[in-house]
Design a protein around this motif. Structure first.
Motif, short mmCIF file in Angstrom:
data_model
loop_
_atom_site.label_atom_id
_atom_site.label_comp_id
_atom_site.label_asym_id
_atom_site.label_seq_id
_atom_site.Cartn_x
_atom_site.Cartn_y
_atom_site.Cartn_z
N LYS A 53 56.11 -11.00 -15.87
CA LYS A 53 57.03 -9.86 -15.83
C LYS A 53 56.38 -8.63 -15.20
CE LYS A 53 59.86 -7.00 -18.91
NZ LYS A 53 60.27 -6.78 -20.32
N GLU A 54 55.15 -8.27 -15.63
CA GLU A 54 54.50 -7.04 -15.17
C GLU A 54 54.21 -7.10 -13.67
OE1 GLU A 54 54.12 -4.40 -16.92
OE2 GLU A 54 54.84 -5.28 -18.80
N GLU A 55 53.69 -8.21 -13.20
CA GLU A 55 53.33 -8.32 -11.78
C GLU A 55 54.58 -8.31 -10.90
OE1 GLU A 55 50.83 -11.32 -8.81
OE2 GLU A 55 50.97 -11.72 -10.98
N TYR A 56 55.63 -8.97 -11.35
CA TYR A 56 56.87 -9.01 -10.56
C TYR A 56 57.50 -7.62 -10.46
CZ TYR A 56 61.71 -9.98 -9.34
OH TYR A 56 62.95 -9.95 -8.73
N LEU A 57 57.55 -6.89 -11.57
CA LEU A 57 58.14 -5.54 -11.53
C LEU A 57 57.29 -4.59 -10.71
CD1 LEU A 57 59.37 -5.13 -15.24
CD2 LEU A 57 60.74 -5.66 -13.21
N ALA A 58 55.96 -4.73 -10.77
CA ALA A 58 55.08 -3.87 -9.97
C ALA A 58 55.29 -4.12 -8.48
CB ALA A 58 53.63 -4.10 -10.35
#
Length: 347
Positions: A53-58
């Motif tokens: 989730k974090e890498e995709y949103l970044a």
């Protein structure tokens, strides 16, 4: 060949750190450069969102920000104080507001005067050359004060002044007075802009304040104590400020008067004890006088009703003492409370 391959791989790894400025989207994003807003209508990738989730949103945020930066670089630019800035267009997105947007700032007294007289503000240079210090010094700012100290390390005392006067402290006091005057003028501009009446409290100086304002300021200052000015001494023939709004300015003026008096506490307590121990019934002076008059009247009537002694010659009708009203026959007595002879019968 191994060396060349290693160098190419290293260069490729460095290039992978920096992503390209071109971003491809299935649907074009809506840009509002005036408010620096970008809206992405594309759907999210559920699989990538679930895995990391974090890498995709970044990554998604980075791509959208890159599109906004690309649009800013396409705007016209101008130079402002040795800096290049972009001219933002008018915003197209209507943002909700709780209150209406503020209007133009009202002109101060000096700005209005300068506008009427056509006075234009001249731009000052940041630095000026000082002949005394033989160097360039700033025209304003914190370093300006340091330059003044280096320049005026000694001050001349005027002939008509006290030779022991501290001219440095006098200069500081004069500067503080100017700062306070500017602050008062700034507050006046705010009051004038809001179309309010100038408050009648506070000391505005002997030149700006009227006699009523000074009197109001003195009254408020004397009442700003714990005893609400109970023990403040007064000058002979001193007047108190009166009028609308004076009582509202006095701190604590609406509360009840203090029970503290100018009499010492010991004397006040002794007076209270004496009033309790030596308590006597109150005398009604008027009622006592009426009772005394009534007793005297009854005594006079009783003396006038006594029979005359034998042996004394009467002097006729005029010899009889004048008495009160003659009672009717067999009714009433001349002196109440005493038995007497019955009255004469009328023929």
């Amino acid at each position: 060949m191994d060396v060349v391959k290693a160098v190419l791989e290293k260069h490729q790894n460095e290039l992978d750190k920096y992503k390209p400025i071109t971003v491809e989207k299935h649907l074009e994003c809506r840009l509002d450069v005036g408010t620096l807003l970008i809206t992405d209508p594309n759907d999210l990738e559920d699989r990538q969102l679930a895995n990391d989730k974090e890498e995709y949103l970044a990554a998604l945020t980075r791509d959208n920000t890159q599109l906004l930066v690309n649009a800013i670089w396409e705007l016209p630019t101008e130079r402002v104080d040795e800096s290049i800035v972009a001219k933002l267009p008018e915003p197209t997105t209507v943002l909700p507001r709780l209150r209406k947007p503020p209007g133009p700032r009202p002109l101060t007294k000096w700005e209005q005067f300068a506008k009427e007289k056509g006075i234009t503000k001249k731009k000052k240079d940041k630095k000026t050359y000082d002949d005394v210090l033989d160097k360039w010094v700033p025209t304003y700012g914190f370093k300006r004060a340091e330059a003044e100290k280096d320049k005026e390390w000694v001050l001349e005392v005027p002939q008509n002044a006290d030779p022991n006067t501290d001219m440095f402290q006098k200069k500081i006091d004069l500067r503080n007075e100017k700062v306070a005057k500017n602050e008062i003028q700034r507050m006046k501009n705010i009051v004038r802009a809001k179309k309010m009446d100038v408050p009648r409290s506070g000391y505005l100086g002997p030149e700006a304040a009227s006699s009523n304002q000074l009197l109001t300021a003195v009254t408020v200052a004397k009442s700003s104590t714990a005893s609400v000015g109970k023990f403040q001494s007064k000058l002979p023939k001193e007047k108190e400020a009166r009028g609308l709004g004076v009582k509202e300015l006095i701190p604590g003026g609406k509360r009840k008067a203090s029970h503290i008096s100018a009499q010492p506490e010991r004397e006040a307590n002794l007076d209270l004890i004496k009033s309790v121990l030596n308590k006597k019934p109150k005398l009604d002076v008027e009622k006592a006088i009426q009772l005394q008059k009534q007793d005297e009247r009854l005594e006079r009537e009783a003396e006038g009703n006594k029979p005359a002694k034998k042996g004394k010659k009467g002097g006729g009708k005029g010899s009889r003492k004048a008495v009160g009203k003659k009672p009717k026959g067999h009714q009433g007595q001349r002196a109440p409370g005493k038995k007497g002879q019955a009255g004469r019968k009328r023929r």
